[in-house]
Design a protein around this motif. Structure first.
Motif, PDB file in Angstrom:
ATOM      1  N   GLY B  14       0.820  -1.207   0.000  1.00  0.00           N
ATOM      2  CA  GLY B  14       0.000   0.000   0.000  1.00  0.00           C
ATOM      3  C   GLY B  14       0.854   1.257   0.000  1.00  0.00           C
ATOM      4  N   GLU B  18       1.150   4.038  -3.163  1.00  0.00           N
ATOM      5  CA  GLU B  18       0.838   5.453  -2.967  1.00  0.00           C
ATOM      6  C   GLU B  18       2.029   6.330  -3.349  1.00  0.00           C
ATOM      7  OE1 GLU B  18      -2.014   6.631  -2.374  1.00  0.00           O
ATOM      8  OE2 GLU B  18      -1.552   8.738  -1.991  1.00  0.00           O
ATOM      9  N   LYS B 139      -6.156   0.532  -7.365  1.00  0.00           N
ATOM     10  CA  LYS B 139      -6.868   0.779  -6.108  1.00  0.00           C
ATOM     11  C   LYS B 139      -8.345   0.427  -6.245  1.00  0.00           C
ATOM     12  CE  LYS B 139      -3.730   4.290  -4.363  1.00  0.00           C
ATOM     13  NZ  LYS B 139      -3.460   5.737  -4.349  1.00  0.00           N
ATOM     14  N   ASP B 143     -10.281  -2.273  -4.075  1.00  0.00           N
ATOM     15  CA  ASP B 143     -11.454  -1.893  -3.319  1.00  0.00           C
ATOM     16  C   ASP B 143     -12.667  -2.736  -3.669  1.00  0.00           C
ATOM     17  OD1 ASP B 143     -12.560   0.153  -1.458  1.00  0.00           O
ATOM     18  OD2 ASP B 143     -13.917   0.442  -3.150  1.00  0.00           O
ATOM     19  N   VAL B 159      -1.523   2.919   2.536  1.00  0.00           N
ATOM     20  CA  VAL B 159      -1.799   3.982   1.569  1.00  0.00           C
ATOM     21  C   VAL B 159      -1.969   5.321   2.293  1.00  0.00           C
ATOM     22  CG1 VAL B 159      -3.535   4.894  -0.035  1.00  0.00           C
ATOM     23  CG2 VAL B 159      -2.807   2.498  -0.214  1.00  0.00           C
TER      24      VAL B 159
END
Lengths: 469, 312
Positions: B14, B18, B139, B143, B159
């Motif tokens: 994560g 990012e 992402k 999700d 993230v």
């Protein structure tokens, strides 16, 4: 695909006509799509070179190999018989050793083998199933008969390719696939999980199963992760496990959790630095003691390698006869044991016609293919043979059967073998399918993925989809 | 229940994802804003270098963008972040859905391919823009296909923890000297918003009234914008509370630190920042994010075994 007269064998007819309709360009296109999809999914193995390490896909051939129901029935029966006998053999040599006392197999050949684990002596193994996962290598002889080339009883790999190839071939030939009544292989992961659970089911109602991998740098890592994902169990490395008071735990975010069954994809030598190789950092200190104490099950059991030793291999038909009082359904390839002086002389005299293999090695390493070797290589091997005959066996150069493959846009024959996967705990189950490994270089007989081999899907047909003949 | 090592890898995946996204966007926005040689362009170059942690640097901006994107020797380049994110994801391949994994694997394969440097040279803006939008796809796939359980929470915490620090550093580079010395050129201000992927949401909230005070307020304190520091700290606190549920994590527990950081953001306002300058609170955000990171590692990954043996 073709019979000796060049006619298409009947179970291949629908595929053959579909290939003709598609044409070379469309096929090449589908081949590229397939390879790209493997790369994107990360279905790769790692090749360790002198300087660089790269991830590569196992080259995959579009055309499935097709095995009619009747042929398969024989293979299946033969594999079940063989694994039952080998498990009985392991229970015996790690127990009362009757087969050795009865002189069926030379005692020193078994007890002296490097893969024999004295530590396993008199250890209780549930269901007597030392080998839970087996991936035997079969070849098809010119007569059409399948024979066993090697029993892989340690940590056989390749099953993820069987499943990925199936996925791919269904997409490439959906129409033919539907028509042909191909038997499903997709249940392998849940059958594997059931097999593993049943190894601890008697005393732990909801056993915690894990897959133990050497880690991301292992060439079969993709497969370890794939099986763990499809079984829904944790993929652990040695550093995730600890042994405390004879019980194995994994380190989770909420503390230690007990582990009951370990499907280990780590070789015997490396599973426990206290019991086996002291320099191993892949294993778990104290694991073997926990196993001996019966608080955890290791699958396959340590020490199974002694039964797929290349010299013991020669005795498998005798092993089957000894324990089951049956003749072997699947034959062996003729094998010369260099430990026998008369056979050694024969081997040395015919080195240019034979394949010589080191007993302990696998994966196509430590091997001489006589007819393809130079005189210098043959001499080097002859010297090695004389120096340490016990370490070698020889077999006639096996003519692997061929199957058509797509090579640079054309259909060409390539040599293939067959690796079916057999699960064993309370029952022995053969998955109706296999990994067909392909020697991609023209004329080559080496199908190992570490040495430039590829693979293709294998369709086992249901009862009435086979040869009418 | 999940393996400690796996949680750690997901968390790092994560963070690296990012970081890759942020650095791609910085490079893209910087190149776009510095096409001319105006004062604003010089300002943007300085902000970018500051946001990368190298305020004194100099040199050609295209070279800088290339180093930010594809340099294998630069540990914070997009390529290296993608490689690390993917390596972490590969180590826990069984925990990530295939849909999520494939997005990341495609990106990685493209960034390491022999053609990458040619396609960067041909059109750097398109090259970087594509990476950013592919990371959004990653992402989105995570999700919508991963179960929102423990593993996902570790990844998302990574993230947001990374994001809080990156945005804090960007704001420090832009407005760290206090509002008096803040840039006033509209182009420089728009660029700061773009670097935080915040231009359109900002305009909807404040209209096209661009000034440093509003921008700082928006990126620090907005409750709904997913790249504001307050939003990120809210998320960190929320996920850590879930992760810590039912566990004895000791006094230096990460969710307590996260709660403190969240409260600091919730009770500060722009007036206070105007007085003392944003630098202080931004530095605190960075320091406390680091403390949360260390506390997480202590609590979930590298805990002493004797404290966690099952009751005999």
């Amino acid at each position: 695909m073709f019979d000796p007269k060049g006619e298409t064998r009947s179970h291949y007819a629908p595929l053959h006509s579909r290939i003709d309709t598609l044409g070379a360009a469309a096929l090449a296109d589908r081949q590229r799509t397939l390879e790209r999809s493997f790369l994107l999914q990360g279905i790769t193995f790692t090749v360790y070179g002198a300087e660089t390490t790269t991830e590569r896909i196992i080259p995959t051939d579009l055309f499935p190999r097709i095995i009619p129901a009747a042929e398969w029935a024989r293979v299946e029966a033969g594999l079940i018989q063989r694994l039952r006998a080998l498990n009985l053999f392991l229970a015996d040599i790690y127990g009362p050793q009757k087969i050795l006392s009865d002189g069926v197999i030379p005692r020193d050949l078994v007890l002296g083998a490097p893969s024999y684990r004295r530590e396993m002596q008199h250890l209780f193994v549930p269901h007597g199933a030392f080998v839970n996962v087996c991936g035997s290598d079969l070849i098809r002889q010119p007569s059409g008969e399948f024979v066993v080339l090697e029993d892989n009883l340690r940590v056989p790999s390749g099953v993820s390719y069987m499943l990925a190839n199936r996925e791919a071939s269904r997409r490439t030939f959906p129409e033919v696939f539907r028509e042909s009544r191909v038997r499903a292989v997709e249940r392998y992961p849940d059958l594997l999980l059931a097999t593993l659970k049943s190894m601890a089911g008697d005393w732990r109602p909801l056993p915690q199963v894990v897959v133990l991998t050497p880690g991301v740098y292992n060439s079969a890592y993709y497969e370890h992760a794939y099986l763990a994902r499809l079984m829904g169990v944790p993929l652990v490395e040695g550093r995730d496990l600890v042994v405390h008071d004879g019980i194995v735990y994994m380190r989770t975010t909420s503390g230690l959790r007990r582990v009951d069954v370990i499907y280990r994809r780590v070789d015997d030598d490396f599973i426990d630095p206290l019991a086996f190789r002291r320099d191993s950092s892949l294993g778990v200190a104290g694991l073997f003691n926990a196993y001996r104490a019966g608080s955890v099950v290791i699958c396959n059991a340590p020490g199974t390698g002694v039964a797929d030793d290349k010299a013991v291999y020669a005795y498998v038909p005798a092993i089957i006869r000894y324990y089951l009082a049956e003749d072997a359904i699947l034959n062996n390839v003729e094998t010369y044991l260099c430990r026998e002086p008369a056979q050694l002389d024969h081997v040395l005299a015919n080195l240019d016609k034979l394949v010589v293999k080191a007993v302990g090695a696998s994966g196509g390493y430590g091997m001489l293919v006589g007819p393809h070797a130079s005189a210098v290589e043959r001499e080097r091997f002859a010297a090695a043979l004389r120096a340490d005959p016990d370490n070698y066996i020889a077999q006639p150069t096996i003519q692997l059967s061929t199957a058509p493959c797509l090579v640079e846009g054309r259909m060409e024959p390539r040599h293939v073998d067959l690796r079916p996967f057999i699960l064993s705990a309370e029952k022995v189950v053969v998955t109706p399918g296999a990994l067909t490994r392909v020697a991609l270089k023209r004329g080559s007989l080496v199908v190992n993925s570490s040495q430039g081999g590829g693979s293709k899907d294998t369709w086992v047909l249901a009862e009435d989809g086979g040869d009418p003949a | 229940m999940m393996l400690a090592r796996v949680a750690d890898s997901l968390y790092w995946a994560g963070r690296y994802v990012e970081r890759a996204e942020h650095v791609s966007r910085l490079a893209e926005v910087m190149l776009n804003a510095t096409l001319d040689r105006s004062d604003a362009a010089r300002h943007v170059a300085a902000i970018t270098r500051g946001a990368l942690g190298d305020p004194g640097g100099s040199g050609d901006l295209l070279d800088l963008a290339r180093a930010m994107s594809l340099d294998r020797d630069n540990p914070s380049s997009v390529l290296m972040s993608l490689a690390r994110a993917r390596e972490n994801a590969r180590q826990v391949r069984d925990q990530i859905t295939s849909e999520t994994w494939e997005r990341l694997n495609i990106l990685y394969l493209r960034a390491v391919s022999a053609r990458a440097s040619a396609s960067f040279a041909a059109d750097p803006l398109a090259f970087l823009g594509e990476i950013v939008s592919d990371l959004h796809l990653f992402k989105g796939a995570a999700d919508s296909t991963m179960s929102h359980g423990e593993g996902w929470r570790f990844m998302v915490t990574g993230v947001f923890l990374e994001r809080a620090q990156l945005i804090a550093r960007l704001l420090r580079a832009s407005f760290g000297g206090g509002l008096a010395g803040a840039p006033e050129e509209p182009l420089a201000l728009v660029t700061v918003l773009r670097m935080a992927c915040a231009l359109e949401p900002y305009l909807r909230t404040y209209t096209a009234d661009l000034n440093a005070r509003f921008i700082l307020e928006f990126l620090m304190f907005d409750e709904d914008f997913p790249r504001s520091i307050r939003y990120a700290t809210d998320q960190i606190e929320q996920h850590l509370n879930h992760l810590a549920r039912g566990r004895e994590l000791g006094r230096q527990d990460p969710q307590r630190l996260a709660g403190r950081l969240k409260a600091r953001l919730a009770f500060a306002d722009i007036g206070e920042v105007e007085g003392s300058g944003a630098g202080q609170i931004l530095a605190a955000v960075e320091a406390e994010s680091k403390a949360i990171h260390e506390a997480m590692y202590e609590a979930f990954v590298a805990y002493p075994l004797e404290t966690r043996l099952p009751a005999a």
